[in-house]
Design a protein around this motif. Structure first.
Motif, short mmCIF file in Angstrom:
data_model
loop_
_atom_site.label_atom_id
_atom_site.label_comp_id
_atom_site.label_asym_id
_atom_site.label_seq_id
_atom_site.Cartn_x
_atom_site.Cartn_y
_atom_site.Cartn_z
N SER A 202 -70.67 -3.96 68.10
CA SER A 202 -71.84 -4.75 68.50
C SER A 202 -72.52 -4.24 69.76
N ASP A 203 -72.29 -2.98 70.10
CA ASP A 203 -72.88 -2.44 71.33
C ASP A 203 -74.40 -2.44 71.28
N HIS A 204 -74.97 -2.41 70.07
CA HIS A 204 -76.42 -2.32 69.88
C HIS A 204 -77.13 -3.65 70.05
N LEU A 238 -81.33 -0.90 70.18
CA LEU A 238 -80.90 0.46 69.82
C LEU A 238 -82.07 1.34 69.43
N TRP A 239 -83.05 0.75 68.73
CA TRP A 239 -84.16 1.57 68.23
C TRP A 239 -85.05 2.10 69.35
N LYS A 243 -83.13 9.40 70.01
CA LYS A 243 -82.21 9.69 68.91
C LYS A 243 -80.98 10.47 69.36
N ASN A 244 -81.17 11.35 70.32
CA ASN A 244 -80.01 12.14 70.75
C ASN A 244 -79.03 11.35 71.60
N GLU A 245 -79.37 10.10 71.93
CA GLU A 245 -78.45 9.23 72.67
C GLU A 245 -77.65 8.31 71.74
N ILE A 246 -77.97 8.35 70.45
CA ILE A 246 -77.35 7.43 69.50
C ILE A 246 -76.43 8.20 68.57
N THR A 247 -75.20 7.75 68.46
CA THR A 247 -74.25 8.42 67.57
C THR A 247 -74.45 7.93 66.14
N HIS A 270 -85.46 7.31 61.76
CA HIS A 270 -85.72 6.73 63.08
C HIS A 270 -86.82 7.56 63.74
N ALA A 271 -87.95 6.94 64.04
CA ALA A 271 -89.06 7.70 64.62
C ALA A 271 -89.92 6.81 65.49
#
Length: 634
Positions: A202-204, A238-239, A243-247, A270-271
């Motif tokens: 649930s970190d997001h 999260l959005w 993108k490079n910070e999200i696994t 994701h954009a």
């Protein structure tokens, strides 16, 4: 205040679900916390939205949060949120029943195999009920924002067959859930474990999930117990992150939150879009179809946010019906916070956002179809029939959707649809200028249709269309890549350059020689047919029925009748006969007019049955067959 306390029984489906869940999902019991946190987050989103028009609902407490505490002595875990809360009626509706379409289908698919059923339960979504995986008693206390403190509601159950409901005093809006843990669940009663679960699943979540700070130690070694709370999650949408910070794992967990699904997504996009409209999209394609996929009035879909504030989820303006399986979020920087459904209906900005997101989803599917055929096959198995609807619904993207369609054909080695229209064109015979297809109720009926006989003889591939939506597809998609789509059961047979001059000359001779028998059959059938003609379409069967080039197909007519829809009257089929077949030759030689009439009607009825039709008078058909059999055996 008059305290109302009553004991109520769970809906039958809830009892079944609780039993299955406790036994099937125990190996993944940590998901209980994820589900409860997701519900609390949704409650916060709903308060934000209602608070736009009614700011008094925040009750001087505008900072939304979720708090988790535990008590080792009492062996309880408590999760509390200050979201929208629930009224008494809402508690009964949301906790005592499963108000979800597809419930019956869900229970029909359960097999009794715990592992398989766990996947089904995950697709169905369990939410609040997951608490009973680790708790033998659950107490929920809630008050809806805006209602007086005297309207608090307490719900208590052991998850067996009933629950109690009472009215209580509750000063704080929102919901508090107390889990009384089962024996053997003590490992959950420490902050390290709970924080790990929160950060994993649930970190997001975009509002703070708070727990008490850990103990510290003084200079003399004295333990200092802290009563302060701190956020243990990232607490940012999260959005909005790069993108490079999200696994990959974070993307998957966010999908499970936003879609209320247990399975990993099949793919996602994701954009951040900049220009006339600025918005961020994070869109997912699920790996499994939900049970209410065919409910076109279903509420769940893509969530719309405006500057990180949740606005709504139920908006067909955000995604067309044929992409109703898509999940995710769209966050706009340009729309007003007080946007309503009426404004959405007339918003050019929304139209542009929708158009851009549709192109993203189609691009995602094109990438899967090109580079990961196994995943695309999985997608097609789950959502192919829904995507087909887009051929008729989305004119602007019809060609792109058509390229994504998959079919079974007469050259398929299995019943799995994997042939694209481009594949078909690439295998077309020299001189072939049409894409041939047949519609039928089942693959078996399509494969064995008399209409295919000449195509099999000449080695011409025919697409076998057996989904109910296929009639809609071919009615909207009349050509692809310059090639006309042609039903093999419509109009007079015209193979064009696939027939040489010898074939055409032979057909003329057959038609000329067959004129007497054609006239006999035409006279016998009378008003049952539009016409009778000799054909080269058949090699093994005595007869078949065809309709006019622009008439409704017999298959579509049957579908409409089954659905109780009106069908145009006056359209009659043409009976095509095979003059070389022994039965037709027997009819031509028959001198007895009554027997000749019986044979002609049997020819017609057999042709109707061969294509899946229904006889108007089965009893007379049986009598004719019996009569002819007795006469032949005499």
């Amino acid at each position: 205040m008059s305290v109302q306390k009553e004991t109520l029984g769970f809906q039958t489906e809830v009892k079944q679900l609780l039993h299955l869940m406790i036994h099937s999902l125990y190996s993944n019991k940590e998901i209980f916390l994820r589900e409860l946190i997701s519900n609390a987050s949704d409650a916060a989103d709903k308060l934000r939205f209602e608070g736009l028009a009614h700011p008094e609902l925040f009750e001087d407490d505008p900072e939304l949060r979720i708090r988790i505490t535990f008590d080792k002595d009492a062996r309880t875990i408590t999760l509390c949120d200050n979201g929208i809360g629930m009224s008494r009626d809402e508690v009964i509706a949301n906790i005592g029943t499963i108000a979800k379409s597809g419930t019956k289908a869900f229970f029909e698919q359960l097999s009794g195999d715990a592992k398989k059923d766990a996947n089904l339960i995950g697709q169905f979504g369990v939410g609040f009920y997951s608490a009973f995986i680790v708790a033998d008693t659950v107490t929920l206390t809630t008050r809806r924002a805006g209602q007086p403190a005297s309207q608090g509601v307490r719900w208590t159950s052991k998850g067996e067959g009933e629950y109690t409901l009472e009215t209580v005093e509750r000063a704080q809006r929102g919901t508090e859930i107390v889990l009384h843990l089962k024996e053997g669940e003590d490992e959950l009663l420490n902050d390290w474990t709970l924080k790990r679960i929160v950060r994993t699943y649930s970190d997001h979540i975009s509002i703070p999930i708070e727990m008490k700070k850990g103990n510290s130690y003084g200079e003399d070694g004295e333990v200092i117990v802290s009563d302060e709370f701190e956020a243990v999650n990232e607490a940012s949408a999260l959005w909005t992150r790069s993108k490079n910070e999200i696994t990959e794992e974070q993307y998957k967990e966010f999908y499970k939150h936003v879609a209320h699904d247990f399975s990993d997504p099949l793919a996602w996009s994701h954009a951040r879009v900049e220009g006339r409209q600025e918005y961020t999209e994070l869109l997912y394609i699920p790996s499994r179809a939900p049970f209410d996929l065919w409910d076109r009035e279903r509420k769940q879909g893509v969530k719309l946010y405006v500057r990180r504030v949740f606005i709504m989820e139920d908006s067909h303006k955000l995604m067309p019906q044929y992409l109703r399986f898509v999940r995710g979020v769209i966050d706009s920087n340009d729309l007003p916070l007080n946007v309503s459904r009426e404004i959405l209906q007339a918003s050019k900005d929304i139209d542009a956002i929708r158009s851009g997101c549709v192109k993203k989803v189609l691009g995602l599917l094109e990438d899967l179809a090109e580079n990961d055929k196994t995943k695309y096959a999985d997608f097609w198995q789950e959502f192919g029939q829904v995507l087909k609807e887009g051929v008729g619904e989305d004119f602007a993207n019809k060609e792109r959707i058509a390229k994504l369609l998959r079919f079974v054909s007469t050259v398929s080695e299995s019943d799995v649809p994997e042939i694209s229209l481009s594949d078909y064109i690439g295998r077309m015979k020299d001189g072939q200028d049409k894409i041939y297809y047949i519609t039928a109720d089942t693959l078996s009926a399509a494969r064995n249709s008399p209409h295919l006989e000449v195509f099999k003889k000449k080695g011409v591939e025919v697409l076998l269309l057996t989904d109910r939506v296929d009639e809609w597809v071919v009615g909207s998609l009349t050509e692809f890549d310059g090639k006309k789509l042609q039903s093999v059961a419509k109009g007079a047979l015209d193979l064009g350059a696939l027939e040489d001059e010898a074939d055409k000359e032979a057909q003329k001779q057959v038609e000329e020689a067959a004129k007497p028998v054609v006239e006999l059959v035409q006279k016998a059938l009378g008003e049952r047919v539009e016409a009778v003609r000799a054909t080269a379409r058949l090699t093994d069967s005595p007869a078949c029925l065809v309709v006019g080039e622009h008439d409704m197909s017999a298959h579509l007519e049957r579908l409409l009748k089954q659905a109780g829809q009106p069908v145009p009257e006056g359209t009659k089929p043409t009976l095509e006969i095979n003059p070389e077949h022994v039965l037709v030759k027997r009819l031509a030689e028959e001198q007895d007019e009554a027997r000749r009439t019986d044979l002609a009607h049997v020819l017609y009825d057999q042709a109707l049955l061969a294509e899946g039709g229904k006889l108007d008078d089965p009893a007379t058909f049986v009598k004719r067959i019996n009569k002819l059999m007795l006469e032949l055996s005499a």
